[in-house]
Write an enzyme that holds these catalytic residues in place. Structure first.
Site, PDB file in Angstrom:
ATOM      1  N   ASP A  59      59.595  33.175  14.023  1.00 63.80           N
ATOM      2  CA  ASP A  59      58.918  33.001  15.317  1.00 63.80           C
ATOM      3  C   ASP A  59      58.515  34.324  15.948  1.00 63.80           C
ATOM      4  O   ASP A  59      57.843  34.331  16.986  1.00 63.80           O
ATOM      5  CB  ASP A  59      59.835  32.262  16.299  1.00 63.80           C
ATOM      6  CG  ASP A  59      60.202  30.875  15.817  1.00 63.80           C
ATOM      7  OD1 ASP A  59      59.308  30.177  15.318  1.00 63.80           O
ATOM      8  OD2 ASP A  59      61.388  30.502  15.929  1.00 63.80           O
ATOM      9  N   ASP A  92      63.243  31.179  18.384  1.00 58.75           N
ATOM     10  CA  ASP A  92      64.454  31.961  18.159  1.00 58.75           C
ATOM     11  C   ASP A  92      64.506  32.686  16.825  1.00 58.75           C
ATOM     12  O   ASP A  92      65.224  33.664  16.676  1.00 58.75           O
ATOM     13  CB  ASP A  92      65.682  31.054  18.264  1.00 58.75           C
ATOM     14  CG  ASP A  92      65.870  30.217  17.006  1.00 58.75           C
ATOM     15  OD1 ASP A  92      64.884  29.602  16.546  1.00 58.75           O
ATOM     16  OD2 ASP A  92      66.998  30.193  16.487  1.00 58.75           O
ATOM     17  N   ASP A 144      59.596  26.093  19.204  1.00 61.33           N
ATOM     18  CA  ASP A 144      60.124  26.042  17.851  1.00 61.33           C
ATOM     19  C   ASP A 144      61.178  24.937  17.819  1.00 61.33           C
ATOM     20  O   ASP A 144      61.710  24.547  18.864  1.00 61.33           O
ATOM     21  CB  ASP A 144      60.748  27.388  17.485  1.00 61.33           C
ATOM     22  CG  ASP A 144      61.482  27.348  16.164  1.00 61.33           C
ATOM     23  OD1 ASP A 144      60.884  26.930  15.164  1.00 61.33           O
ATOM     24  OD2 ASP A 144      62.670  27.722  16.148  1.00 61.33           O
TER      25      ASP A 144
END
Length: 701
Positions: free
Chosen positions: A586, A582, A402
């Site tokens: 996600d 995080d 991410d």
């Protein structure tokens, strides 16, 4: 382990039970509505494993020291007995006969029997409790071998026989005790890093009363809002916010850094940090059960209970081993008796087989390696939440990242704050302050706190936050999503805002990569692990960061479903993907990946979904965890190889009568110690890691 788990799993009060041989712990998941675990303790008592609750028992080093001391005393007594009995045996071997030989045999018996009873009690007690519970364990063949050798020697002494085996019995006990002591010491070393965390927990705290007086309370009595005073030299009991005072803290538990950190009023501090210099007054933010330290301990407890592929293989093998050992020993006795007609010789060889085939090394092959690895990862600021995560992490061949909050710090700055009218300012502030996304929090810092409460507010993971502000629908988040209600599109970078039917506004953000991000990606690439970015941000922002960090592949404007679809595509291609993320958006991807990691700064949902959580700020934790996982996989395979090789060599020799009980005891103990020592090599690599991490930081600086 398997026997304990089966026995507890059969109870209606238990949903799941996991035993850990190395940690000497059992994790029990009670059935819904079960508040009393009396049946669990009764069942453990019945099968020969009396237990106490960890919270109620003193599991400090004092308990370990008592066991160490008892084993060490037994080793000393057995060594003294072995030395004296061997001296008497030398006289017999030298030609003493008649009444002299019988006297020496009698003296040897008087020395050997109490020595064996005292030193061998560890094996006899364990074997008896197992048999009385209707099961077998690894001490049953050992206890049987010692008892048979001693009984055979006593029989020969009573009837005036020329050969006795007191020297072998006592020396056998001596070497078995040495192996048990070394095994216990190495297991203690292996679990020290794990149990050490519980020693950081504070039992009492100083509460500051409204009158200004201070009283001592238990940490369980602390509730959010309780005012506490933390003098220098004490640890923070719960997660707190400092109200007054200045001090330096040792936050190595959280950051992995040994350098003191200066804090003052307004600073937020985690439980377990050590106050070094000055007294401070703090306000509790969470109860002790929800503190940072408590969450870490729960993660480790979950990791201890995990079951990977290798653990299941070892469990099945160990379950079959005990009955096979006794059948093999019986077959050996019958075979030698048939060939020689000498029942004493046949018994002697069968005893050697009982000892040499003990499956200790096989049973220790996996759990010791996993506990050592988990302890090393924890020392490096990486928490493993699932015991099988190490095996899955070692299998990874691709990494997906991410962007915001993972590859970047999440502490963005606005390049240029757009000119908005009062209504828009109010709406943006109201939405931004109610979002957990780092970009929204950044925008909120540029606006005065809004006293307007949006109606029907809702955060859409991967898209943004929306609500009704002063009667109008407003959105803040991804530009394509905001554009669905905006009258006019606005080009540019960063999140967007719009009222329903109004022009879109953009907030161009300048993001800062995390420390060590480029180095971590580069090291993964050099080790054969390609990386790619899966981000919900704009194509321009993602491409800019990808070029800066050296990514060859990056995907932008991806929602949670898009990320899962990408992981599914990679899985269909045979890829095993590590997902590092995080945010709330996600969470699904972290759960869907082959294995996943999150920083400690992640959302609660992100941390809950991840298999590993790293506490340090820099991303060197990701390649470090991969290296440890691969090293652990190699160590486990080596341990299995050592255990199998030992049995392939020792068992045929024992059946052939080449191995005496004494040599069998030495070989069996050495194989167990060798497996544990091989696992402890995982700790020895830690010094090199520290140098590599320091290099990362110097380069990044």
């Amino acid at each position: 382990m398997a026997g304990i788990e089966r026995a507890l799993g059969a109870l209606p009060e238990v949903v799941n039970a996991r035993a850990n041989l190395t940690m000497r712990r059992i994790m029990v998941t009670p059935a819904e509505g079960t508040s009393n675990l009396g049946a669990v303790f009764s069942e453990l008592e019945r099968i020969g494993h009396p237990a106490t609750l960890i919270d109620d028992a003193d599991l400090s080093m004092e308990t370990g020291d008592r066991t160490d001391q008892a084993l060490l005393r037994a080793v000393a007594v057995a060594g003294f007995g072995a030395m004296n009995v061997t001296l008497l045996s030398v006289a017999v071997w030298s030609g003493a006969g008649g009444a002299t030989r019988e006297t020496f045999h009698l003296i040897s018996a008087l020395i050997a029997v109490p020595v064996i009873a005292y030193g061998g009690r560890f094996f006899f007690t364990s074997a008896w409790t197992a048999l009385s519970g209707g099961r077998m364990n690894m001490d049953v063949p050992i206890a049987l071998a010692i008892a048979l050798a001693t009984a055979l020697s006593l029989f020969e002494t009573v009837r005036g026989g020329s050969e006795v085996f007191f020297d072998a019995s006592v020396t056998l006990t001596f070497f078995l005790l040495i192996g048990r002591y070394l095994d216990h010491r190495m297991r203690t070393r292996a679990r020290n890093a794990m149990t050490g965390l519980s020693r950081l927990a504070v039992r009492e705290a100083r509460q500051v009363l409204p009158s200004g007086n201070v009283r001592t309370i238990s940490v369980e009595a602390i509730v959010p809002g309780t005012i506490l005073r933390i003098p220098a030299g004490e640890r923070i009991p719960v997660d707190v916010e400092i109200l007054s005072g200045e001090t330096d803290l040792d936050r190595a538990l959280v950051t992995g850094e040994s350098e003191p950190v200066a804090v003052a009023a307004g600073s937020k501090v985690e439980a377990g940090a050590l106050n070094l210099t000055g007294s401070v007054d703090v306000r509790a933010r969470r109860p002790v059960s929800e503190s940072f330290l408590a969450r870490m301990m729960r993660m480790l407890a979950t990791a201890e209970a995990g079951r990977g592929r290798y653990v299941r293989i070892a469990d099945r093998a160990a379950a079959l081993y005990a009955p096979l050992i006794h059948l093999l020993a019986l077959a050996t006795f019958i075979g030698w008796m048939t060939m020689t007609g000498d029942w004493q010789r046949a018994a002697f060889v069968a005893i050697s087989v009982l000892i040499v085939t003990c499956p200790c090394a096989l049973a220790l092959a996996v759990p010791v390696a996993h506990v050592v690895a988990a302890g090393r990862l924890m020392a490096e600021g990486i928490l493993m939440k699932d015991g099988s995560a190490l095996e899955r992490l070692a299998e990874v061949d691709r990494v997906a990242w991410d962007k915001t909050g993972t590859l970047t710090t999440g502490m963005s700055t606005l390049k240029d704050f757009p000119r908005l009218n009062a209504a828009s300012d109010t709406a943006v502030g109201a939405l931004a302050t109610r979002s957990s996304h780092p970009s929204a929090q950044c925008i909120a810092t540029y606006l005065c706190a809004s006293h307007v409460t949006p109606e029907e507010i809702r955060e859409h993971p991967g898209f943004g936050v929306e609500g009704v502000v002063q009667g109008r629908l407003a959105r803040l988040g991804r530009a394509s999503w905001v554009g669905e209600i905006a009258a006019h599109w606005s080009d540019g970078d960063g999140p967007a805002f719009a009222f329903d039917g109004d022009k879109m506004q953009r907030f161009p953000l300048d993001e800062t990569p995390r420390v060590g991000a480029a180095e971590a990606v580069g090291e993964l690439r050099r080790s054969g692990l390609p990386s790619e970015i899966l981000s919900g941000d704009s194509e321009r922002a993602v491409a800019r960061l990808a070029n800066r960090l050296g990514f060859a592949e990056a995907r932008s404007e991806m929602g949670p479903d898009d990320k899962i679809a990408r992981l599914d595509t990679l899985r269909s291609e045979g890829r095993r993907v590590l997902m590092v993320g995080d945010g709330l958006n996600d969470t699904a991807a972290l759960a869907a990946a082959h294995v996943s990691m999150s920083p400690a700064s992640a959302s609660d949902a992100g941390r809950a979904a991840a298999d590993l959580v790293f506490l340090r700020d820099d991303l060197s934790a990701v390649p470090l965890a991969l290296r440890v996982a691969r090293q652990t996989a190699r160590i486990v395979r080596q341990n299995f190889g050592l255990a199998i090789l030992y049995n392939c060599i020792a068992v045929p020799l024992a059946i052939g009568g080449v191995v005496t009980p004494l040599i069998a005891a030495i070989a069996m103990s050495a194989s167990s110690v060798l497996v544990v020592a091989n696992s402890l090599r995982l700790n020895r690599n830690g010094a090199g890691e520290q140098e590599r991490i320091a290099t990362f930081k110097e380069v990044s600086a």
